[in-house]
Motif scaffolding. Structure first.
Motif, PDB file in Angstrom:
ATOM      1  N   UNK A 295       0.719  -1.053   0.012  1.00  0.00           N
ATOM      2  CA  UNK A 295       0.108  -0.041   0.126  1.00  0.00           C
ATOM      3  C   UNK A 295       0.764   1.191   0.146  1.00  0.00           C
ATOM      4  N   UNK A 296       2.032   1.023   0.863  1.00  0.00           N
ATOM      5  CA  UNK A 296       2.629   2.352   0.985  1.00  0.00           C
ATOM      6  C   UNK A 296       3.682   2.628  -0.296  1.00  0.00           C
ATOM      7  N   UNK A 297       3.513   1.824  -1.346  1.00  0.00           N
ATOM      8  CA  UNK A 297       4.416   2.137  -2.421  1.00  0.00           C
ATOM      9  C   UNK A 297       4.078   3.297  -3.369  1.00  0.00           C
ATOM     10  N   UNK A 298       2.826   3.784  -3.059  1.00  0.00           N
ATOM     11  CA  UNK A 298       2.130   4.812  -3.871  1.00  0.00           C
ATOM     12  C   UNK A 298       3.107   6.201  -3.485  1.00  0.00           C
ATOM     13  N   UNK A 299       3.426   6.213  -2.119  1.00  0.00           N
ATOM     14  CA  UNK A 299       3.958   7.342  -1.782  1.00  0.00           C
ATOM     15  C   UNK A 299       5.467   7.355  -0.825  1.00  0.00           C
ATOM     16  N   UNK A 300       5.773   6.094  -0.655  1.00  0.00           N
ATOM     17  CA  UNK A 300       6.860   6.195   0.265  1.00  0.00           C
ATOM     18  C   UNK A 300       8.201   6.564  -0.330  1.00  0.00           C
ATOM     19  N   UNK A 301       8.451   6.127  -1.551  1.00  0.00           N
ATOM     20  CA  UNK A 301       9.490   6.618  -2.421  1.00  0.00           C
ATOM     21  C   UNK A 301       9.704   8.263  -2.442  1.00  0.00           C
ATOM     22  N   UNK A 302       8.522   8.900  -2.627  1.00  0.00           N
ATOM     23  CA  UNK A 302       8.209  10.376  -2.732  1.00  0.00           C
ATOM     24  C   UNK A 302       8.820  10.883  -1.341  1.00  0.00           C
ATOM     25  N   UNK A 303       8.172  10.136  -0.447  1.00  0.00           N
ATOM     26  CA  UNK A 303       8.675  10.403   0.931  1.00  0.00           C
ATOM     27  C   UNK A 303      10.061  10.704   1.228  1.00  0.00           C
ATOM     28  N   UNK A 304      10.613   9.557   0.817  1.00  0.00           N
ATOM     29  CA  UNK A 304      12.047   9.442   1.104  1.00  0.00           C
ATOM     30  C   UNK A 304      12.770  10.700   0.403  1.00  0.00           C
ATOM     31  N   UNK A 305      12.092  10.743  -0.999  1.00  0.00           N
ATOM     32  CA  UNK A 305      12.993  11.817  -1.762  1.00  0.00           C
ATOM     33  C   UNK A 305      12.971  12.914  -1.102  1.00  0.00           C
ATOM     34  N   UNK A 306      11.631  13.659  -0.524  1.00  0.00           N
ATOM     35  CA  UNK A 306      11.526  14.821  -0.127  1.00  0.00           C
ATOM     36  C   UNK A 306      12.299  14.816   1.250  1.00  0.00           C
ATOM     37  N   UNK A 307      12.293  13.902   2.001  1.00  0.00           N
ATOM     38  CA  UNK A 307      13.316  13.857   2.987  1.00  0.00           C
ATOM     39  C   UNK A 307      14.572  14.242   2.827  1.00  0.00           C
ATOM     40  N   UNK A 308      15.146  13.622   1.917  1.00  0.00           N
ATOM     41  CA  UNK A 308      16.545  13.606   1.645  1.00  0.00           C
ATOM     42  C   UNK A 308      16.865  15.019   0.952  1.00  0.00           C
ATOM     43  N   UNK A 309      15.963  15.629   0.178  1.00  0.00           N
ATOM     44  CA  UNK A 309      16.012  16.852  -0.368  1.00  0.00           C
ATOM     45  C   UNK A 309      16.019  17.759   0.734  1.00  0.00           C
ATOM     46  N   UNK A 310      15.180  17.706   1.716  1.00  0.00           N
ATOM     47  CA  UNK A 310      15.466  18.795   2.877  1.00  0.00           C
ATOM     48  C   UNK A 310      16.458  18.523   3.564  1.00  0.00           C
ATOM     49  N   UNK A 311      17.027  17.336   4.080  1.00  0.00           N
ATOM     50  CA  UNK A 311      18.068  17.530   4.869  1.00  0.00           C
ATOM     51  C   UNK A 311      19.306  17.696   3.971  1.00  0.00           C
ATOM     52  N   UNK A 312      19.535  17.329   2.961  1.00  0.00           N
ATOM     53  CA  UNK A 312      20.522  17.845   1.868  1.00  0.00           C
ATOM     54  C   UNK A 312      20.638  19.402   1.786  1.00  0.00           C
TER      55      UNK A 312
END
Length: 187
Positions: free
Chosen positions: A155-172
């Motif tokens: 179920x989380x496949x629709x949003x989890x990769x986007x969440x990881x990407x957004x968190x990574x961008x914010x931390x970087x």
């Protein structure tokens, strides 16, 4: 202006310190992109999947071209097949991004949990060293996150990769802003 020491090919420290504004601007851009991605997690997941698909196709084509240059090499067939597999995987990613997202999310969950288990094991083996507890704690956290990802799959496949990407961008972005501020204070 950045100068390169011609004898060593390195950027001089003074040039980096004067580029503080670029670090700050790049960091702010990453933070904004991360916030945009976090507000559109499905779109960010799709972009991530398409980026990976395009990367696989490009890598596969390059590997096929390279294998054609080495036709007399004993590993030619395996190299060629590997390149073809990359291209096929990239095409499948484009034709079925939901399947690719699901597979990538499963891999993310498994690798996150495995990484955590390895850190727990390494930390437990280093109990005589200072800081071993932090290694174990980070391993427990990673294992828990990986298991949470796994429980939510597919179920989380629709949003989890986007969440990881957004968190990574914010931390970087935060790291780049911090670097820019630190460099500014050194001037």
């Amino acid at each position: 202006m950045t100068h390169i020491d011609k004898s060593h090919g390195v950027i001089l420290a003074d040039d980096i310190r004067t580029a503080w504004a670029w670090f700050l601007a790049l960091g702010a851009a990453f933070i904004v992109l991360g916030l945009i991605a976090s507000s559109h997690l499905l779109l960010a997941t799709i972009v991530t999947v398409y980026y990976l698909g395009a990367s696989m196709i490009i890598a596969g084509v390059l590997q096929i071209v390279q294998s054609c240059r080495l036709t007399r090499w004993t590993g030619f067939i395996l190299w060629l097949l590997s390149g073809l597999l990359y291209v096929v995987a990239g095409i499948v990613t484009f034709t079925n991004p939901a399947l690719a997202s699901s597979a990538l999310t499963l891999l993310l969950a498994l690798f996150t949990a495995a990484s955590g288990i390895m850190r727990i094991w390494l930390g437990a083996g280093a109990m005589s060293e200072r800081g071993w507890g932090w290694i174990v704690a980070s391993g427990v956290l990673s294992t828990a996150v990986g298991l949470i990802f796994l429980v939510g799959w597919p179920v989380n496949s629709a949003w989890l990769l986007g969440l990881v990407l957004s968190i990574d961008l914010i931390f970087q972005g935060c790291a780049l802003v911090g670097t820019g501020v630190r460099l500014k204070s050194m001037n």
